[in-house]
Write an enzyme that holds these catalytic residues in place. Structure first.
Site, PDB file in Angstrom:
ATOM      1  N   GLU A 471      45.406  19.992  11.166  1.00 30.14           N
ATOM      2  CA  GLU A 471      44.086  20.605  10.967  1.00 30.14           C
ATOM      3  C   GLU A 471      43.119  19.765  10.142  1.00 30.14           C
ATOM      4  O   GLU A 471      41.954  20.147   9.992  1.00 30.14           O
ATOM      5  CB  GLU A 471      44.254  21.990  10.346  1.00 30.14           C
ATOM      6  CG  GLU A 471      44.859  22.983  11.320  1.00 30.14           C
ATOM      7  CD  GLU A 471      45.122  24.328  10.687  1.00 30.14           C
ATOM      8  OE1 GLU A 471      44.920  25.340  11.386  1.00 30.14           O
ATOM      9  OE2 GLU A 471      45.528  24.381   9.506  1.00 30.14           O
ATOM     10  N   GLU A 615      54.169  27.428   0.527  1.00 32.07           N
ATOM     11  CA  GLU A 615      53.734  26.684   1.710  1.00 32.07           C
ATOM     12  C   GLU A 615      53.811  25.181   1.505  1.00 32.07           C
ATOM     13  O   GLU A 615      54.164  24.433   2.416  1.00 32.07           O
ATOM     14  CB  GLU A 615      52.294  27.089   2.070  1.00 32.07           C
ATOM     15  CG  GLU A 615      51.778  26.402   3.321  1.00 32.07           C
ATOM     16  CD  GLU A 615      50.418  26.909   3.748  1.00 32.07           C
ATOM     17  OE1 GLU A 615      49.951  26.498   4.830  1.00 32.07           O
ATOM     18  OE2 GLU A 615      49.818  27.710   3.011  1.00 32.07           O
TER      19      GLU A 615
END
Length: 678
Positions: A471, A615
């Site tokens: 991304e 994460e």
């Protein structure tokens, strides 16, 4: 003689020390808890999640799958905290127990039976222990089991507190006693509206007493304010005696039931009359069934516990028989607003598909039920077929906040959904499902790609202006993963048509053959058309080897791995990237390098005291179920060598880490088969 004695004593001490340090495959213990550095662990049943707290008799929050409303950041639908129905307090001899009054405070999670236990001492007066469960057999129901052992004669006052989260409004509180000849039912109930009034959220609890009917303690109801009320009882305990009681409760919303207020009370009454022993018995039985599908590592106790933790969370955040799909943080809180991304379809779904196809079916059902919304999304962007949203919530419309360009541009999500549908058929070989649900998804997404490509001549059916799977690469052309996923989507739709005896659109094959996969001058697959060796957020090109199988030549797979593993920075990247590297190196026969990336995928991401995964390295937003899904895939499809083919699951040659003696995977696929690697 003394020297021999001392040597013997040393050996005994060393042996005892080794025994003490043995790591349980099932129990995660926290014996030294720092409230300032505490990241809670979740007990969940695929519908209701309870997050632990470092405070005695408290839980941090309660999250329900499928409960969304428009509030908070981003002007999009967000997860809601439900009523905190397991908060309690305990007073001993008129003094309320607080964190500063206790010693030997310990917590532990039993992953085998999804039970979270807290224990502590209260001075010289009592030892307290309580365990809570999100009952696997009852999706909307929880249970807390409390015992107080008196060191000297004491009087206790125990309360069950119902507290509404700040975001809820129009809170209504109720207390009701229902007398029957054999039981008195006491219900502490609350109802509230979600921020816009879209949902009604309800919860109800009841005490579970062990005394015969008519001898239970007297229960008193207290209303503190609109957002909190409680019920409590008092009891005297003699020195050396243990007194036990429980709290059962249910939480449900109008997203789940047309009459949530009455249903919350009915479900609580059902739990009360089942009784504590039966509730725990059936809960344990349900978890025993789940764990028939397991991953067993020989020779690495810490890896075994960690892999069990990852499986435990994936099992906890999903369940069969629903149309829900877990968000990146599952039911561990409000992370990522509870939205559904490719995190499910590419990262969590394949692990569940191999171990529990019935759970995976719920995840793909979530997408099927939102296919019409995806068709409308394609229409509004000028395309045909179905274009799934990058972020999805309850309705299936695009829920990505406007500031994130992934909403209008991260189009690979449609191919990710299609890949999940195809893989579900491959594992189950269920042609009826393929015809009814898989084919509509596969054909509509294939139509999307046929309209999405720009036809600039043979070999140049370009897919321009996308956000990559990596991304950090925004608004680029011919992204490797997007292009390869689109090709796979088109080819799998064609294969599905042939299986069903339908005529595929001949244009799908033409488009698939002409979507380019680009290479750089050094022979490495290029992440996108203008790629110049920049750092990457996460695996993109390497996903062409797995799960897409677009690149199958081992030399090319290794070349791409060796290049892109040097492009991943040490911070800010999600756990899935190293999991893909681990998987591919295991398949290439390099167990040592695979093990390095397996450990690197999660160990730097762990937070105390329960080793919950964030994460990113050094991150603090647990629990990252996406990363767990990727790492479990590295176990199943990497070290385990499992591969999903059009004819079902097969086992490829793979390599184990040098320090592992064996790997055993049980309960695989619809036939619950066992695979081993030594």
């Amino acid at each position: 003689m003394k020297r021999i004695r001392y040597t013997a004593l040393f050996l005994i001490f060393a042996a005892n020390n080794l025994i003490a340090q043995k790591i349980s495959p099932w129990i995660i213990k926290a014996d030294h808890i720092d409230p300032a550095n505490y990241y809670g662990i979740t007990v969940a049943n695929g519908m209701i999640g309870i997050v632990s707290s470092p405070e005695p008799f408290k839980v941090k929050n309660v999250v329900l799958a499928g409960a969304y409303d428009l509030y908070g950041r981003g002007r999009v639908s967000n997860f809601l905290n439900s009523f905190n129905l397991l908060n309690m307090y305990l007073e001993i001899d008129g003094r309320r127990i607080g964190a500063g009054d206790i010693s030997n405070f310990k917590q532990e999670l039993d992953m085998q039976h999804a039970a979270f236990t807290t224990s502590f001492d209260y001075g010289d007066k009592a030892t307290i222990k309580y365990t809570y469960y999100s009952l696997r057999q009852l999706p909307f129901t929880v249970l807390s089991d409390v015992s107080v052992t008196a060191k000297k004669a004491i009087n206790i006052t125990a309360a069950s507190v119902m507290e509404a989260p700040d975001a809820l409004k129009d809170v209504q509180n109720y207390y009701n006693e229902i007398d029957r000849p054999h039981v008195t039912i006491r219900l502490l109930t609350s109802s509230a509206k979600s921020p816009t009034g879209k949902l009604q959220l309800c919860a109800s609890t009841s005490f579970l007493f062990n005394e015969p009917h008519g001898q239970e303690p007297r229960v008193i109801h207290e209303m503190w304010d609109n957002n909190m009320h409680l019920m409590k009882f008092s009891h005297a305990i003699a020195a050396g005696q243990t007194y036990s009681y429980g709290v059962a409760g249910s939480s449900i919303t109008s997203a789940h039931h047309a009459d949530p207020l009455n249903e919350a009370e009915r479900l609580t009454i059902f739990a009360l009359l089942e009784g504590k022993d039966r509730l725990i018995q059936f809960h344990n039985k349900a978890w025993d069934e789940l764990w028939k599908s397991d991953i067993q590592i020989g020779g690495d106790e810490q890896a075994q516990q960690d892999v069990h933790s990852m499986l435990y969370h994936l099992y906890s955040f999903s369940r069969a028989g629903t149309a829900y799909s877990p968000s990146p943080m599952g039911l561990s809180g409000l992370g990522y607003n509870g939205h559904v991304f490719w995190d499910t379809d590419i990262w969590m779904f394949p692990a569940m598909l191999v171990l529990h196809p019935e759970i995976a079916r719920s995840m793909i059902e979530y997408r099927y039920e939102r296919l019409d919304a995806a068709r409308k999304n394609a229409f509004s962007h000028g395309y045909k077929g179905a274009m799934f949203p990058w972020e999805s919530a309850d309705s299936g419309v695009e829920e990505t906040p406007v500031w994130a360009l992934s909403g209008p541009f991260e189009h690979h999500i449609s191919a990710d959904v299609a890949l999940a549908a195809w893989k579900y058929y491959c594992v189950t070989q269920d042609k009826d499902w393929l015809r009814e649900k898989g084919w509509p998804i596969l054909s509509a997404t294939a139509d999307f790609w046929a309209s999405r490509v720009e036809r600039n001549g043979p070999g140049h059916f370009d897919i321009k202006n996308v956000v990559a799977a990596d991304e950090w690469a925004e608004n680029i052309d011919n992204n490797a993963f997007t292009n390869a996923a689109a090709k796979a989507n088109l080819m799998n739709a064609t294969a599905a048509a042939n299986i069903l005896g339908l005529k595929p659109d001949s244009d799908w094959a033409v488009v698939a053959q002409n979507i380019p996969i680009l290479k750089m001058a050094n022979g490495v697959t290029s992440e996108f058309a203008s790629y110049k060796g920049e750092g990457i957020k996460q695996a993109d090109v390497n996903l062409l080897a797995y799960p897409l199988n677009t690149i199958t030549d081992p030399a090319q797979i290794r070349k791409d791995l060796e290049y892109y593993e040097t492009r991943v920075p040490n911070e800010g990247t999600p756990a899935m990237t190293q999991a893909v590297f681990a998987l591919l190196y295991a398949r290439l026969g390099d167990g040592k390098k695979a093990y390095h990336f397996f450990k690197d995928a999660y160990e730097p991401n762990l937070n105390p005291p329960f080793r919950v995964i964030a994460e990113t390295k050094g991150g603090t937003n647990p629990y990252f179920a996406t990363g767990a899904g990727g790492i479990i895939q590295s176990m199943l499809m990497g070290f385990g060598g499992l591969d999903i083919t059009p004819n079902g699951i097969v086992q490829l040659k793979s390599a184990l880490p040098p320090n592992w003696t064996s790997l055993k995977i049980t309960g695989v696929g619809v036939n619950k088969e066992t695979y081993t690697v030594k």
